[in-house]
Write an enzyme that holds these catalytic residues in place. Structure first.
Site, PDB file in Angstrom:
ATOM      1  N   VAL A  92     -11.347   0.293  -4.333  1.00 19.62           N
ATOM      2  CA  VAL A  92      -9.984  -0.221  -4.480  1.00 19.62           C
ATOM      3  C   VAL A  92      -9.807  -1.501  -3.668  1.00 19.62           C
ATOM      4  O   VAL A  92      -9.152  -2.458  -4.107  1.00 19.62           O
ATOM      5  CB  VAL A  92      -8.960   0.842  -4.031  1.00 19.62           C
ATOM      6  CG1 VAL A  92      -7.541   0.307  -4.143  1.00 19.62           C
ATOM      7  CG2 VAL A  92      -9.120   2.101  -4.869  1.00 19.62           C
ATOM      8  N   GLU A  93     -10.391  -1.536  -2.475  1.00 22.16           N
ATOM      9  CA  GLU A  93     -10.197  -2.684  -1.590  1.00 22.16           C
ATOM     10  C   GLU A  93     -10.903  -3.937  -2.090  1.00 22.16           C
ATOM     11  O   GLU A  93     -10.344  -5.032  -2.043  1.00 22.16           O
ATOM     12  CB  GLU A  93     -10.706  -2.346  -0.183  1.00 22.16           C
ATOM     13  CG  GLU A  93      -9.805  -1.418   0.602  1.00 22.16           C
ATOM     14  CD  GLU A  93      -8.516  -2.104   1.038  1.00 22.16           C
ATOM     15  OE1 GLU A  93      -8.416  -3.343   0.932  1.00 22.16           O
ATOM     16  OE2 GLU A  93      -7.593  -1.396   1.478  1.00 22.16           O
TER      17      GLU A  93
END
Length: 412
Positions: free
Chosen positions: A19-20
């Site tokens: 996600v990051e």
């Protein structure tokens, strides 16, 4: 996963870098977060990561993973082992989440993550982590086929005797430069940091050869690299701390490079920056020169920076150059110690520090496709839309990207 299991932490945390950063060690956000775990500088240093002219621990997957898990463990303790709140705090900041929890509690409202008035990004962030956990724990239910990865070490971490020329080490051990940088993304230069960490990560099949090369390097003379050091001239009101901040270095580095015994400066004093322009004798050392050029080109392309070196071209003026980089002529003169009547000449190198480039629709830059890239990840990382990315490069949603393919990105 080894780190997570050793600490008895939730396995879903291994998916957080998806996600990051899409697991990209060179990912860099508009908020200046960097690395696979997207650390801001202040938070990274609070967690013990080293960031200096030689090395950025935020991009070092080995160091950054340990720091991120330390921080997540701290956040979980802060929020009474509520991992949803801990993950929300990782995204939105522990101070903000703490205030929202206290405010809801004072009003007699729920304090679970979904009951808080979270920022829009964080409202989607926590479900993404939870959703990835569901997907990876039961991929068949969602028609997803996990890639088959053999459970054995693919890389090895080799200890170094101290500051090491990674170009020489790579050429002697047979490690490709692109591979070396991808596994050691924290490197900012062709030398490791004098202060460490003193280790390199390489494919496991190259580890023994690298250890042999390190022994060999102790008995041979490293290539001679003539260097030109960039200097600055102290102006009225300048202090070491202000100069260090302005030129993205540290007070300690300025003291060391200039052999300063105190912080006192005098107007007109010349200070050398810990920044070098290297010229290599290609005829005498063709293999080293080729590897060095490849490493520097990769670093300049992949490592985000607010400082660039511009080589003046025929017909360019300070006004033209300043406009191109979104700075004022006065700032450009100050950055390069130029007077108001100073002339520039073709081939001259100018240093430009910038926050962003002018959003000129004619301006373009290149991006080289790396392993694991997709149109979506490139568009997200570069802050452009997929539609524009496809239009600029005559691609469609079904186009196949090749490693090494050059894509055009435009400003605006």
């Amino acid at each position: 996963l080894n780190e997570i299991e050793a600490r008895n932490l939730p396995g879903e945390l291994a998916l957080l870098p998806i996600v990051e950063s899409a697991f990209d060690s060179f990912a860099y956000s508009r908020e200046s977060a960097s690395g696979p775990w997207q650390f801001l500088t202040a938070t990274a240093r609070e967690q013990g990561l080293v960031i200096n002219q030689w090395y950025d621990g935020r991009r070092d997957f080995h160091a950054a993973t340990r720091a991120a898990l330390n921080y997540l463990t701290y956040l979980a303790d802060l929020f009474d082992q509520d991992w949803a709140l801990a993950v929300a705090a990782y995204n939105a900041g522990q101070g903000r989440i703490g205030r929202l929890v206290r405010r809801n509690a004072a009003r007699g409202q729920g304090v679970e993550w979904h009951e808080l008035p979270l920022p829009r990004e964080t409202r989607g962030y926590v479900p993404k982590i939870k959703g990835l956990g569901c997907l990876f724990s039961n991929p068949e239910a969602w028609g997803f086929e996990l890639p088959s990865v053999e459970d054995k070490p693919r890389v090895a971490r080799v200890e170094l005797p101290g500051q090491t020329d990674v170009v020489l080490a790579a050429t002697l051990s047979g490690v490709e430069m692109a591979t070396l940088l991808s596994l050691n993304a924290g490197l900012n230069r062709h030398l490791t940091s004098p202060e460490g960490p003193h280790a390199l990560t390489v494919p496991v099949e190259h580890a023994a050869r690298l250890r042999d090369a390190l022994v060999e390097m102790q008995s041979i003379e490293a290539p001679s690299l003539p260097m030109q050091w960039r200097e600055i001239i102290v102006q009225r009101g300048d202090t070491l701390s202000e100069l260090a901040q302005r030129h993205q270095t540290t007070v300690a580095t300025l003291r060391r490079v200039n052999n300063l015994s105190s912080d006192r400066l005098s107007i007109g004093q010349r200070l050398r920056l810990d920044e070098q322009i290297v010229e290599i004798d290609e005829a005498a050392q063709p293999q080293y020169a080729s590897a060095y050029r490849e490493l520097i080109a990769l670093q300049q392309q992949l490592i985000p920076t607010n400082r660039v070196i511009h080589r003046v071209r025929s017909g360019e003026s300070l006004w033209v150059i300043a406009r191109r980089y979104g700075v004022s002529v006065a700032d450009l003169q100050r950055m390069n110690n130029l007077g108001s009547n100073s002339m520039i000449r073709p081939g001259q190198r100018l240093t430009i520090e910038r926050g962003r480039r002018i959003a000129d629709h004619q301006e373009s830059r290149n991006y080289i496709v790396r392993s694991g890239d997709s149109l979506w990840t490139i568009a997200r990382r570069q802050g452009v839309s997929m539609e524009n990315l496809m239009r600029w490069n005559q691609l469609n949603a079904n186009s196949i990207l090749r490693i090494g393919q050059r894509l055009v990105l435009r400003g605006g």
